[in-house]
Design a protein around this motif. Structure first.
Motif, PDB file in Angstrom:
ATOM      1  N   VAL A   1       0.858  -1.192   0.000  1.00 37.96           N
ATOM      2  CA  VAL A   1       0.000   0.000   0.000  1.00 37.96           C
ATOM      3  C   VAL A   1       0.889   1.235   0.000  1.00 37.96           C
ATOM      4  O   VAL A   1       1.815   1.351   0.815  1.00 37.96           O
ATOM      5  N   ILE A   2       0.614   2.139  -0.936  1.00 39.87           N
ATOM      6  CA  ILE A   2       1.379   3.381  -1.081  1.00 39.87           C
ATOM      7  C   ILE A   2       0.430   4.541  -0.792  1.00 39.87           C
ATOM      8  O   ILE A   2      -0.628   4.648  -1.423  1.00 39.87           O
ATOM      9  N   ILE A   3       0.778   5.385   0.179  1.00 45.82           N
ATOM     10  CA  ILE A   3      -0.040   6.567   0.465  1.00 45.82           C
ATOM     11  C   ILE A   3       0.600   7.747  -0.259  1.00 45.82           C
ATOM     12  O   ILE A   3       1.722   8.151   0.061  1.00 45.82           O
ATOM     13  N   GLY A   4      -0.106   8.282  -1.258  1.00 48.46           N
ATOM     14  CA  GLY A   4       0.417   9.416  -2.023  1.00 48.46           C
ATOM     15  C   GLY A   4       0.629   9.050  -3.476  1.00 48.46           C
ATOM     16  O   GLY A   4       1.268   8.053  -3.780  1.00 48.46           O
TER      17      GLY A   4
ATOM     18  N   ALA B   1      -5.888  11.503  -1.652  1.00 45.79           N
ATOM     19  CA  ALA B   1      -7.109  12.312  -1.538  1.00 45.79           C
ATOM     20  C   ALA B   1      -7.033  13.545  -2.430  1.00 45.79           C
ATOM     21  O   ALA B   1      -7.963  14.346  -2.455  1.00 45.79           O
ATOM     22  N   GLU B   2      -5.932  13.707  -3.162  1.00 45.39           N
ATOM     23  CA  GLU B   2      -5.773  14.938  -3.960  1.00 45.39           C
ATOM     24  C   GLU B   2      -6.450  14.829  -5.320  1.00 45.39           C
ATOM     25  O   GLU B   2      -7.259  15.671  -5.698  1.00 45.39           O
TER      26      GLU B   2
ATOM     27  N   LEU C   1      -6.297   2.113  -7.551  1.00 44.62           N
ATOM     28  CA  LEU C   1      -6.289   3.502  -7.079  1.00 44.62           C
ATOM     29  C   LEU C   1      -7.467   3.730  -6.151  1.00 44.62           C
ATOM     30  O   LEU C   1      -8.597   3.363  -6.474  1.00 44.62           O
ATOM     31  N   LEU C   2      -7.196   4.335  -4.997  1.00 49.31           N
ATOM     32  CA  LEU C   2      -8.248   4.584  -4.014  1.00 49.31           C
ATOM     33  C   LEU C   2      -8.216   6.070  -3.658  1.00 49.31           C
ATOM     34  O   LEU C   2      -7.212   6.564  -3.124  1.00 49.31           O
ATOM     35  N   ASN C   3      -9.290   6.789  -3.997  1.00 50.30           N
ATOM     36  CA  ASN C   3      -9.360   8.212  -3.657  1.00 50.30           C
ATOM     37  C   ASN C   3      -9.926   8.325  -2.239  1.00 50.30           C
ATOM     38  O   ASN C   3     -11.129   8.227  -2.017  1.00 50.30           O
TER      39      ASN C   3
ATOM     40  N   ASN D   1     -11.340   0.513   6.762  1.00 54.31           N
ATOM     41  CA  ASN D   1      -9.947   0.135   7.013  1.00 54.31           C
ATOM     42  C   ASN D   1      -9.330  -0.507   5.779  1.00 54.31           C
ATOM     43  O   ASN D   1     -10.022  -1.127   4.971  1.00 54.31           O
ATOM     44  N   VAL D   2      -8.019  -0.357   5.636  1.00 53.90           N
ATOM     45  CA  VAL D   2      -7.259  -1.033   4.570  1.00 53.90           C
ATOM     46  C   VAL D   2      -6.115  -1.769   5.243  1.00 53.90           C
ATOM     47  O   VAL D   2      -5.390  -1.187   6.058  1.00 53.90           O
TER      48      VAL D   2
END
Length: 434
Positions: A5-8, A33-34, A72-74, A94-95
């Protein structure tokens, strides 16, 4: 199947995901979230200036992600629980992850100025900032004047953007000369004059005291700290640097300083958790580099490096010789190796500086005063080849060699031939006088 999982979804996170996919069949999820899809952040200014549309800034077609099995998860991550390897999202879901990479980039600095959250106050970093600017500075009728606070690279880009729509700009710069914490005096002075030649109201050694509001919670004016002067304006751009975007990490057990602390392998203190890009902070700086580097190409290199480690080939992050490039209105800037301004300049570093009479082209060459070793070069208005300087720095060439072979490094030899004789002559004169 192992879940990464990559945040960003900036350059670091996307490069990492692409390279993991090239090397493996692991499950990959990118959370941001961008925007839904990756875009080139450095191109935001050109959308506002009308040179391109937002979709032109997206290097990959929308089908690319599905085809390459990158989910991809917004969504916005609120909390990280490293003990049971779960992320809690703002929507309450949750993820789970097997390996987590934090690549959340930067956020514009705010220094607690009164009025800093009013309507019409913005940074220039996120897509949302661009949308905000379109609302508040659509044209010179909507926005009678904009004030920019902070004299770095993002500040000069925002000034150019507003200038392209004929919106008057006042530019508040804390330093006594533009970007002189980085640039030597001759270059910084040339950029001051270049900014003023574009009819931008440049205020050096000037700090913001507060931003005042009209009755609707919108920017009305700024007040200058030193003089109490009030400047009426409709937009305030806060461009006084950026900081790692890591507030959501602070409640976890992941070690943080200004950024998320990592070793040379981009590993945090928690197994299976990594950080890359603008939000990562090296425990020990690499050479003369800063522990946090908010630079596009280092973010990409970190992504490429960490993909190897995650896929079983653990390798160290080695960014090589420092380089960077930027644009100051009409003047292109490149730097290779180290050329220090007044801040942090070692006593052994000497400079040769040449400036063209038209006041838009110059070079500064840094060398070691004891052994003449070439340390670095800044060029303004003259395009040079990265690979040539990279080679010379690796080969530890001396400054005489570099000066006598500068034409080999030039991107446009015909263009450069006009200046070569003048630069060499100035250099040889300096040798005779020092």
């Amino acid at each position: 199947m192992e879940h990464i999982v990559i945040i960003g979804n900036g350059i670091s996170g996307i490069t990492l995901a692409r390279h993991i996919r090239k090397l493996s069949d692991k499950k990959i999820t990118i959370i941001s979230a961008e925007t839904d899809y990756f875009f080139s952040r450095t191109a935001l200014m050109y959308i506002y200036m009308g040179h391109m549309k937002f979709e032109h800034t997206q290097p990959y077609e929308d089908w690319f992600w599905k085809k390459n099995r990158i989910d991809l998860l917004n969504a916005y991550v609120n909390r990280i629980n490293t003990e049971d390897k779960t992320l809690t999202l703002a929507n309450g879901s949750n993820v789970n992850y097997d390996k987590l990479v934090i690549a959340t980039g930067s956020k514009p600095n705010k220094f607690g100025w009164p009025g800093q959250d009013l309507k019409g106050v913005m940074g220039m970093y996120h897509k949302q900032d661009l949308e905000n600017l379109e609302v508040h500075a659509a044209n010179k009728e909507t926005c009678k004047r904009a004030v920019i606070v902070g004299g770095g690279l993002i500040g000069i880009e925002l000034a150019e953007m507003l200038n392209s729509r004929s919106i008057p700009v006042t530019f508040l710069v804390r330093e006594s000369s533009f970007w002189n914490s980085v640039l030597p005096e001759g270059e910084s002075g040339m950029i001051n004059r270049h900014i003023e030649n574009h009819h931008i109201d440049l205020r050096l050694s000037t700090n913001l005291k507060e931003i005042t509001s009209d009755e609707n919670g919108h920017v009305k004016s700024v007040i200058i700290e030193e003089t109490g002067e009030e400047i009426q304006c409709n937009v305030v751009g806060l461009t006084a640097g950026v900081s790692p975007n890591i507030d959501f990490v602070k409640s976890s057990k992941i070690e943080t300083g200004r950024g998320i602390k990592v070793n040379r392998f981009l590993e945090t203190n928690i197994p299976d958790v990594y950080a890359i890009g603008d939000c990562a902070e090296q425990h020990e700086p690499i050479g003369n580099r800063r522990p946090i580097e908010a630079v596009w190409y280092t973010g990409r290199m970190m992504g490429e490096t960490l993909a190897q480690t995650i896929c079983g080939n653990r390798i160290e992050y080695k960014p090589g010789h420092w380089f960077n490039s930027a644009k100051f209105l009409d003047i292109e800037y490149q730097t290779y190796g180290w050329v220090f301004g007044r801040k942090g300049r070692p006593e052994y570093e000497k400079h040769f500086h040449w400036k063209h009479d038209d006041d838009t082209k110059c070079i500064t060459v840094a060398y070691h005063k004891d052994n003449n070793k070439f340390l670095g070069i800044n060029t303004f208005g003259i395009r040079m080849r990265h690979e040539t300087f990279d080679k010379w720095l690796t080969e530890k060439k001396d400054v005489d060699y570099v000066m006598n072979h500068l034409s080999e490094a030039n991107f446009d030899p015909e263009f450069y031939s006009h200046y070569e004789a003048e630069i060499l002559s100035a250099y040889n004169n300096k040798l005779q006088t020092t």
